[in-house]
Enzyme design. Structure first.
Site, mmCIF file in Angstrom:
data_model
loop_
_atom_site.group_PDB
_atom_site.id
_atom_site.type_symbol
_atom_site.label_atom_id
_atom_site.label_comp_id
_atom_site.label_asym_id
_atom_site.label_seq_id
_atom_site.Cartn_x
_atom_site.Cartn_y
_atom_site.Cartn_z
ATOM 1 N N HIS A 144 -100.479 -2.698 -13.134
ATOM 2 C CA HIS A 144 -100.150 -1.648 -12.162
ATOM 3 C C HIS A 144 -99.254 -0.593 -12.811
ATOM 4 C CE1 HIS A 144 -101.353 -4.658 -9.173
ATOM 5 N NE2 HIS A 144 -101.251 -3.741 -8.226
ATOM 6 N N ASN A 174 -96.540 -6.719 -19.599
ATOM 7 C CA ASN A 174 -96.715 -6.556 -18.160
ATOM 8 C C ASN A 174 -95.850 -7.516 -17.363
ATOM 9 O OD1 ASN A 174 -97.946 -5.693 -15.674
ATOM 10 N ND2 ASN A 174 -99.267 -7.486 -15.775
#
Length: 365
Positions: A144, A174
């Site tokens: 994201h 991440n």
């Protein structure tokens, strides 16, 4: 006492004789800086285009989107207006080029339980669209850019799982480094009660880039630029997209040089050269301690200023785009004017003083 006065006078004369050139250069530099800032930069701030209010434009500071200054980035690009964030998507990289959010204490007070709903973005042409199969068994996470935890409602949460909001991200980057930076950013908002404008995205810094699936380009690094109008604090996180767990805080000008994007075209070059000690973890944010100033970046090449007509055109692109199901109720409403609010005026004044001091010190070295 008389002897002491003559000695003091003599020492001042000696000081002036020894440093006269530096003093003259400092005065010239100060005058030049003040004239340039006063006549051009303040005027630019005051006269940025004002447009009618739109929930989509609320995600940008003063309603002005980042601007693609590198022409090649504009090829097959899509301005996408989602619930709670906006995206400039690239059909070349099949990733966002940048993602913008306006984080407020009110927005982050809404706690939405996570519900994964990764999906392809149907508003993008099939040949430019990242697919779920592109990421399958690739070794990279669907990372994201606007995080799920920033979302204020279910509609925004669902939009955040669009692949138009994703880049191939190294798992350790991440799940550890990036997670901690996202938490630190939210902590600034919730602990200090500040509105924070955020621009996040990938960096493609080498000529030979890796791809996954059917041409989704893997970034060499990821960035998150932050601006806090209340205090003028500004800077950007920059993290290699690998398992090194490295991250550094850089100026927005440094970032713009790497990207070919004017990240905050609403701000002056002097503001974007200022760099603050952004927290790397949420526990580094203290309720009664503001973010400290770090340095002024005199080396990096800032993005060129963007004229008012070009900025208005980009605004219109986002006002007319309709990815997801953007409605006026998904973001907080604000009034748009062509003048600076009091917080922005104070921030500009503080940054002018900081930049001026840095400029003088560098001239006198």
């Amino acid at each position: 006492m008389a002897v002491r006065k003559r000695k003091t006078k003599k020492s001042w004369v000696q000081y002036l004789n020894q440093n006269s050139l530096k003093i003259i250069l400092g005065l010239v530099a100060t005058s030049s800086f003040a004239i340039a800032f006063g006549q051009e930069k303040i005027q630019q701030l005051v006269t940025l285009p004002a447009v009618s209010n739109s929930a989509c434009l609320d995600q940008f500071y003063r309603d002005i989107p980042p601007y693609l200054t590198k022409e090649s980035l504009k090829k097959n690009s899509y301005p996408l207006c989602f619930n709670g964030f906006n995206v400039m998507y690239s059909g070349v990289s099949k990733t966002p080029l940048w993602v913008a959010e306006a984080l407020t204490p009110k927005r982050l007070s809404q706690k939405i339980p996570r519900e994964d709903s990764f999906h392809e973005e149907l508003s993008i042409r099939p040949e430019h669209r990242a697919t779920l199969s592109d990421y399958k068994a690739s070794g990279y996470d669907r990372g994201h850019m606007a995080p799920n935890a920033d979302m204020p409602n279910k509609a925004a949460q669902n939009d955040s799982f669009s692949l138009a909001n994703m880049v191939p991200q190294a798992p350790k980057n991440n799940q550890q480094v990036w997670r901690e930076l996202e938490e630190a950013t939210r902590a600034i908002v919730t602990k200090h009660k500040y509105d924070v404008y955020v621009v996040t995205g990938p960096v493609f810094a080498t000529k030979k880039l890796k791809t996954i699936g059917q041409g989704v380009i893997v970034p060499t690094a990821v960035f998150k630029a932050i601006y806090i109008p209340k205090t003028g604090a500004i800077g950007a996180y920059y993290a290699p997209n690998d398992h090194s767990l490295q991250v550094k805080v850089v100026s927005v000008c440094y970032l713009e040089e790497q990207l070919g994007i004017n990240v905050f075209p609403q701000l002056t070059e002097e503001q974007k050269r200022n760099t603050y000690n952004l927290p790397l973890k949420a526990n580094a944010v203290k309720v009664n301690k503001t973010i400290a100033y770090s340095h002024w970046d005199a080396e990096s090449q800032c993005a060129e200023d963007v004229n008012a007509d070009a900025l208005t055109a980009v605004q219109k692109d986002f006002k007319s785009s309709s990815a997801g199901s953007q409605t006026a109720s998904t973001t907080e409403t604000k009034n748009t004017t062509s003048s600076l609010d009091s917080d922005s005026q104070n921030a500009v004044a503080r940054q002018l003083v900081d930049a001026l001091l840095q400029y003088i010190l560098q001239t006198l070295k």
